[in-house]
Design a protein around this motif. Structure first.
Motif, PDB file in Angstrom:
ATOM      1  N   LEU A  65       1.592  32.529 -12.511  1.00 60.45           N
ATOM      2  CA  LEU A  65       2.268  33.189 -13.634  1.00 60.45           C
ATOM      3  C   LEU A  65       2.557  34.652 -13.307  1.00 60.45           C
ATOM      4  N   VAL A 106       6.993  29.201 -21.073  1.00 60.84           N
ATOM      5  CA  VAL A 106       5.757  28.642 -20.514  1.00 60.84           C
ATOM      6  C   VAL A 106       4.876  28.077 -21.620  1.00 60.84           C
ATOM      7  N   VAL A 164       3.649  25.955 -15.106  1.00 60.98           N
ATOM      8  CA  VAL A 164       3.767  27.225 -14.391  1.00 60.98           C
ATOM      9  C   VAL A 164       4.216  26.989 -12.956  1.00 60.98           C
TER      10      VAL A 164
END
Length: 494
Positions: free
Chosen positions: A250, A283, A322
């Protein structure tokens, strides 16, 4: 001459010299583990050094100030030349054919993560000497840092790339006002990149040995996805490892200019960044949807792979979300065995990509943001045709030139996607697999769908298909315009 060939030769010679030094690192790994694989790496380093030295001499043995044409040529040729020479250790060590070696190396430098290892005629990942495993990861890491410097410091000067949206209002070559000089920008970005990589290594060490920790940290921060294990990250069977890698993927998919600001205590402008908010929102929503799609609390048996515990479903859902949106490509499960809802969400994420100025590939979140803003502006102007409706990003008005650039990018991206799919289909690759492979390689993701899914590899493809996909990796990694402009008549006119 249209191009300053001396400037081009000197720069490519310097890059090959850098590659020669880099090739000695896996040779050192081979010596450390008493592997005979040090020989092909040393020989490849010598070849790269000799050719690089020759180009440096031809270039006048001094740096030249490249013009805009030389800039485009250097950026495009750098990844090609480095991959051509970086493939040599696999060939000299009699590990892979040159086609497979080039595919694997281009996949490494472009941080794609698509692999030909594990096929009928290629060795399994874990069967390779550690030197080759380290070289794959190191290629990721070097390519990832190169992309950051490229997108934050170089492409804005050339007028292309997602980071031109953050071009400073004051004169100077850098984007997002990091520093007034490219060299200083690159130095600070290197420090951030190395620092975050080192932190991930330290956090992974309690769950794996140093070699695996370093390799997975390299692949994570580069959003590359090459693992030292046949079954990728899932082979460790550790929730701790998966959550650590999820967090760092991330971070790697976020704009490194924002990391720079955070380190200087500039929290407010970071949080107000529109692209970051959209990135995190995508996300979060995708993770929730995928988690619901693979969670079966009543242990219901069906045609799809599910998880009885919510914590397991959330862990796998977050990791795969992710992994795909940042174009890393690590895997903990075969997502093609998940429910249609989960697979559908992942399929849409293939079209998103990371943030501009990150190591992530793909279309980039900021382009989607501007595409939607421009579309809504057009709707407003249908009702109020005389109204002036500016498109703004982070409080600043976006020029029509940039909006045209974004629209052109989408046209070229989907055009390449269609032509690539057609080319692979002509080689008798089924439509789903052809489309998935092209989408994955153009977006620098790695795993795809069909016969190139997360549990398969690219080894079975015809040689021509591998060269086409490798070229698409490079085109996608370099923001399309940088490569395609070399094929235009205008570029070669005085």
């Amino acid at each position: 001459m249209v191009l300053n060939l001396r400037a081009l030769a000197a720069t490519l010679g310097a890059l090959l010299g850098f590659l020669a030094v880099a090739l000695l690192l896996p040779a050192g790994i081979a010596l450390l583990y008493e592997e005979a694989a040090w020989k092909p790496f040393v020989l490849a380093a010598l070849l790269a050094g000799v050719v690089g030295g020759g180009l440096w001499v031809l270039g006048g043995r001094r740096p030249h100030e490249p013009g805009i044409r030389e800039g485009f040529a250097i950026v495009a040729l750098a990844w090609l030349v480095l991959s051509l020479f970086g493939a040599l250790p696999f060939v000299l060590g009699d590990v892979l054919s040159y086609t497979d070696a080039f595919f694997e190396t281009m996949s490494g430098f472009t941080t794609t993560g698509a692999t030909i290892l594990g096929g009928e005629r290629t060795p399994e990942i874990e069967a390779l000497p550690r030197a080759y495993l380290f070289w794959r990861s190191l290629a990721h890491w070097l390519g990832g840092m190169g992309i950051i410097v490229l997108t934050l410091a170089i492409l804005p000067i050339l007028g292309v790339g997602g980071m031109q949206l953050y071009k400073a209002e004051v004169p100077g070559p850098t984007a997002d006002k990091l520093t007034p000089r490219v060299r200083e920008t690159a130095r600070r970005l290197w420090l951030i990149y190395v620092g975050i990589t080192a932190l991930e290594v330290l956090l992974l060490l309690p769950a794996m040995d140093w070699f695996d920790a370093v390799n997975h940290a390299f692949a994570t921060m580069a959003t590359g996805g090459f693992s030292t294990k046949n079954s990728s990250v899932g082979q460790f069977g550790s929730a701790y490892v998966e959550w650590v890698i999820t967090v760092f993927m991330l971070l790697a998919g976020a704009n490194f200019a924002l990391h720079y600001r955070l380190l200087h205590g500039q929290w407010r402008p970071v949080w107000r960044d529109t692209e970051l908010r959209v990135y995190l929102s995508i996300v979060a929503v995708a993770t929730v949807l995928i988690t619901l799609g693979i969670w079966a609390p009543l242990h219901a048996e069906g045609d799809y792979q599910t998880y009885a515990e919510l914590a397991d479903a959330l862990r796998h859902g977050a990791f795969q979300t992710v992994s795909i949106i940042t174009t890393t490509g690590f895997g903990t499960a075969d997502y093609e065995q998940w429910s249609p809802l989960a697979v559908g969400v992942l399929f849409l994420l293939f079209f998103v990509g990371g943030m501009a100025g990150s190591t992530g590939g793909g279309i980039k979140v900021v382009r989607h943001v501007l595409l939607f803003k421009n579309s809504f502006r057009e709707l407003k102007q249908l009702v109020h045709p005389r109204a002036i409706v500016p498109v703004r990003l982070n409080g600043r008005m976006v020029s029509d030139e940039i909006l045209r650039n974004v629209l052109s990018f989408f046209v070229l991206y989907f055009g390449l996607l269609g032509m690539g799919t057609l080319a692979l289909s002509a080689m008798e690759v089924d439509l789903l697999s052809a489309f998935g492979a092209v989408l994955s390689c153009l977006g620098n993701i790695g795993p795809a769908f069909g016969t190139m899914g997360p549990a398969e590899n690219y080894a079975h493809l015809p040689a021509l298909a591998k060269w086409i996909l490798a070229l698409l990796m490079m085109i996608g990694r370099l923001e399309i315009f940088t490569v395609l402009i070399l094929l235009t008549r205008t570029f070669w006119r005085r």
